[in-house]
Design a protein around this motif. Structure first.
Motif, PDB file in Angstrom:
ATOM      1  N   ILE A 286      21.060  28.274  41.118  1.00 35.00           N
ATOM      2  CA  ILE A 286      21.503  28.248  39.716  1.00 35.00           C
ATOM      3  C   ILE A 286      21.674  26.786  39.315  1.00 35.00           C
ATOM      4  O   ILE A 286      22.260  26.000  40.056  1.00 35.00           O
ATOM      5  N   LYS A 287      21.157  26.433  38.166  1.00 37.37           N
ATOM      6  CA  LYS A 287      21.301  25.060  37.670  1.00 37.37           C
ATOM      7  C   LYS A 287      22.214  25.036  36.446  1.00 37.37           C
ATOM      8  O   LYS A 287      22.021  25.815  35.504  1.00 37.37           O
ATOM      9  N   LEU A 288      23.204  24.134  36.491  1.00 41.21           N
ATOM     10  CA  LEU A 288      24.049  23.891  35.319  1.00 41.21           C
ATOM     11  C   LEU A 288      23.525  22.639  34.639  1.00 41.21           C
ATOM     12  O   LEU A 288      23.701  21.531  35.144  1.00 41.21           O
ATOM     13  N   GLU A 289      22.861  22.811  33.521  1.00 36.07           N
ATOM     14  CA  GLU A 289      22.165  21.684  32.888  1.00 36.07           C
ATOM     15  C   GLU A 289      22.747  21.298  31.533  1.00 36.07           C
ATOM     16  O   GLU A 289      22.234  20.386  30.883  1.00 36.07           O
ATOM     17  N   ASN A 290      23.811  21.983  31.105  1.00 33.46           N
ATOM     18  CA  ASN A 290      24.518  21.557  29.894  1.00 33.46           C
ATOM     19  C   ASN A 290      25.651  20.637  30.296  1.00 33.46           C
ATOM     20  O   ASN A 290      26.521  21.025  31.075  1.00 33.46           O
ATOM     21  N   THR A 291      25.639  19.426  29.801  1.00 37.64           N
ATOM     22  CA  THR A 291      26.710  18.492  30.145  1.00 37.64           C
ATOM     23  C   THR A 291      27.637  18.310  28.948  1.00 37.64           C
ATOM     24  O   THR A 291      27.185  18.239  27.799  1.00 37.64           O
ATOM     25  N   TYR A 292      28.935  18.243  29.237  1.00 39.40           N
ATOM     26  CA  TYR A 292      29.939  18.214  28.176  1.00 39.40           C
ATOM     27  C   TYR A 292      30.677  16.883  28.112  1.00 39.40           C
ATOM     28  O   TYR A 292      31.625  16.732  27.357  1.00 39.40           O
ATOM     29  N   ARG A 293      30.235  15.906  28.914  1.00 43.21           N
ATOM     30  CA  ARG A 293      30.882  14.593  28.917  1.00 43.21           C
ATOM     31  C   ARG A 293      30.025  13.546  28.208  1.00 43.21           C
ATOM     32  O   ARG A 293      30.493  12.876  27.297  1.00 43.21           O
ATOM     33  N   ASN A 294      28.803  13.388  28.667  1.00 41.28           N
ATOM     34  CA  ASN A 294      27.952  12.285  28.204  1.00 41.28           C
ATOM     35  C   ASN A 294      27.123  12.660  26.987  1.00 41.28           C
ATOM     36  O   ASN A 294      26.822  13.826  26.752  1.00 41.28           O
ATOM     37  N   SER A 295      26.714  11.638  26.263  1.00 39.61           N
ATOM     38  CA  SER A 295      25.806  11.846  25.149  1.00 39.61           C
ATOM     39  C   SER A 295      24.381  12.060  25.664  1.00 39.61           C
ATOM     40  O   SER A 295      24.037  11.674  26.786  1.00 39.61           O
ATOM     41  N   GLN A 296      23.546  12.664  24.828  1.00 39.78           N
ATOM     42  CA  GLN A 296      22.141  12.872  25.210  1.00 39.78           C
ATOM     43  C   GLN A 296      21.444  11.540  25.445  1.00 39.78           C
ATOM     44  O   GLN A 296      20.601  11.420  26.338  1.00 39.78           O
ATOM     45  N   GLU A 297      21.832  10.526  24.679  1.00 41.80           N
ATOM     46  CA  GLU A 297      21.208   9.208  24.829  1.00 41.80           C
ATOM     47  C   GLU A 297      21.495   8.616  26.211  1.00 41.80           C
ATOM     48  O   GLU A 297      20.599   8.069  26.862  1.00 41.80           O
ATOM     49  N   LEU A 298      22.741   8.758  26.680  1.00 45.47           N
ATOM     50  CA  LEU A 298      23.072   8.247  28.006  1.00 45.47           C
ATOM     51  C   LEU A 298      22.393   9.075  29.094  1.00 45.47           C
ATOM     52  O   LEU A 298      21.888   8.533  30.088  1.00 45.47           O
TER      53      LEU A 298
END
Length: 483
Positions: A286-298
């Motif tokens: 299972i992959k968790l690919e939604n990140t809730y800390r960093n911006s998409q640019e970073l």
């Protein structure tokens, strides 16, 4: 699949929900800031609330005491949460095995004692091996010496946790100088074992080895073993888990991020994480690919940088957050003045700031005890106290703004060259590219921020990682931002 399962104040996303509804062995590959702790909490709650097991039949393992305590504060059920070493101690207690604990700094003490009393010829060999042109007494007072001690400790940890012996070494591929340094290390290791045995004590690795050996003599009931930070697991820890599964038939759920594997110095081996699907039966990934800390640019920049390591798992991390110019380059000629100016700027915005660096002592190049002080792992400036950590200790933490010190091209910069000496690569055959773990350390460092990371470096000697990061930003057709 609906995200209708709530853990605390948050609903799990679709990827996180997959773990709850899957009852096989699982490997959860989680990007930085993807909510892996929340997912673990969700799995525990789901198992108990749906009567799939009881709290006392769940074992949760994490890498450090800090992460264990963090998980304990978030779990509402009385499950067994511990480090590998504490788990081993519990098993030894069940078997009524008597022992004493070896002081954690005992190996370091023997290394230090040996290096300070070694012969003149060995002193010359050490300086030549490190390519350092200074007198030995000055070397003993330097950060280079501390790093060399760490290098020896890393070598011994790798030797022990991988169950190496002399048949693993082909001495023909080593230079005469390297052979003499190897003999120095093996003499230190021999002395360590003799003195440890003399006081009849076990170190942390001994605990795990002994617990693995006597599990069959204990009665342990367990349905699920959940392991956090599994990318930082050694072979002796893996063998302990395999023995537990052998006698309990427990399901194994591991959670981690191969991009953040940074503890090889303690004997951890990333290949265990990468090959998990071959180590246990019926494994679901299972992959968790939604990140809730960093911006998409970073994320775009950091993923491009870390993906240069060819053996790592590819991920497509996504974020709903956007921040223009998330990495700010801060070249300097005077460390203290630059840090003061940067703190004046950031403290107008917030005091949610974290300062991190490759080495503990890096901070002393940037402070002045009259204006910027350092005390109890905090940088004190005006009325503000700002947390200061090594990159290793910052893992799992975050702040609005992060300041990364000492991004310089030198022995103790990032990448650190002493602790990644070629001798380790020759003995413990590596398939990875040069400085692969230092690359992961840098990745961990730049992804601690919610908003921006400031990269401080001497304008004349920037780290190769700084140069590479600039090239990546240019490829995105973005302007490089300086402070």
């Amino acid at each position: 699949m609906e995200n209708n399962y709530k853990v605390g104040d948050y609903y799990l996303d679709n990827n996180q929900m997959q773990l709850l509804l899957n009852n096989d062995n699982n490997i959860v590959i989680a990007g930085a800031g993807a909510g892996k702790t929340l997912t673990i909490m969700g799995k525990i709650n789901y198992l108990i609330e749906n009567k799939l097991t009881t709290p006392e039949k769940i074992i949760v393992i994490s890498f450090t005491n800090a992460s264990v305590n963090d998980i304990k504060t978030k779990i509402k059920y009385a499950v067994n949460v511990s480090t590998f070493h504490k788990l081993a101690m519990n098993i030894l207690a069940k078997a009524s095995y008597e022992y004493s604990i070896c002081p954690s700094n005992y190996l370091h003490y023997i290394i230090d004692e040996t290096l300070r009393t070694c012969s003149l010829n060995m002193q010359k060999d050490i300086l030549k091996f490190l390519n350092i042109n200074q007198k030995y007494d000055k070397f003993l007072k330097s950060q280079n010496y501390n790093s060399f001690c760490n290098f020896i400790e890393t070598f011994i940890n790798l030797w022990k946790t991988n169950n190496y012996n002399f048949s693993n070494i082909n001495l023909k591929k080593f230079t005469k100088l390297e052979k003499r340094i190897l003999m120095l290390i093996f003499n230190i290791y021999k002395k360590y074992i003799e003195e440890k045995n003399g006081i009849q004590s076990l170190d942390f690795d001994d605990l795990i080895l002994k617990a693995t050996d006597i599990i069959k003599r204990t009665k342990i009931e367990c349905d699920y073993i959940i392991i956090d930070e599994f990318q930082d697991t050694s072979f002796i820890r893996l063998n302990l888990i395999k023995e537990l599964v052998k006698y309990t038939f427990a399901k194994v759920i591991v959670v981690g991020d191969d991009w953040q594997s940074i503890y090889r110095f303690s004997g951890c081996d990333l290949n265990i994480f990468l090959s998990f699907t071959t180590l246990f039966n019926n494994v679901q990934t299972i992959k968790l690919e939604n990140t809730y800390r960093n911006s998409q640019e970073l994320i775009n920049i950091a993923a491009k940088f870390i993906s240069k390591n060819p053996l790592q798992i590819q991920k497509s991390l996504k974020s709903s957050k956007h921040t223009d110019n998330p990495l700010i380059f801060v070249p300097y000629t005077k460390e203290f003045e630059t840090l003061k100016k940067l703190l004046d700027y950031l403290l107008l915005k917030t005091d949610n700031i974290m300062i991190i660096s490759r080495n503990n002592k890096d901070i002393f190049n940037y402070i002045d005890n009259d204006i910027i002080k350092y005390q109890d792992n905090k940088v004190i400036y005006k009325e503000h106290q700002i947390k200061y950590l090594t990159i290793h200790r910052s893992k799992g933490l975050e702040a609005e703004y992060v300041i990364l010190l000492n991004c310089n091209d030198n022995l103790l910069g990032i990448p650190n060259r002493i602790e990644n000496n070629n001798l380790i690569k020759k003995v413990f055959i590596e398939r990875e590219m040069p400085y692969a773990e230092e690359r992961r350390l840098y990745y961990v460092a730049i992804t601690r921020c919610k908003e921006k990371t400031f990269l401080l470096y001497n304008k004349d000697t920037p780290s190769p990682f700084i140069i590479e990061t600039k090239k990546i930003i240019k490829k995105f057709h973005k302007k490089i931002t300086y402070f």
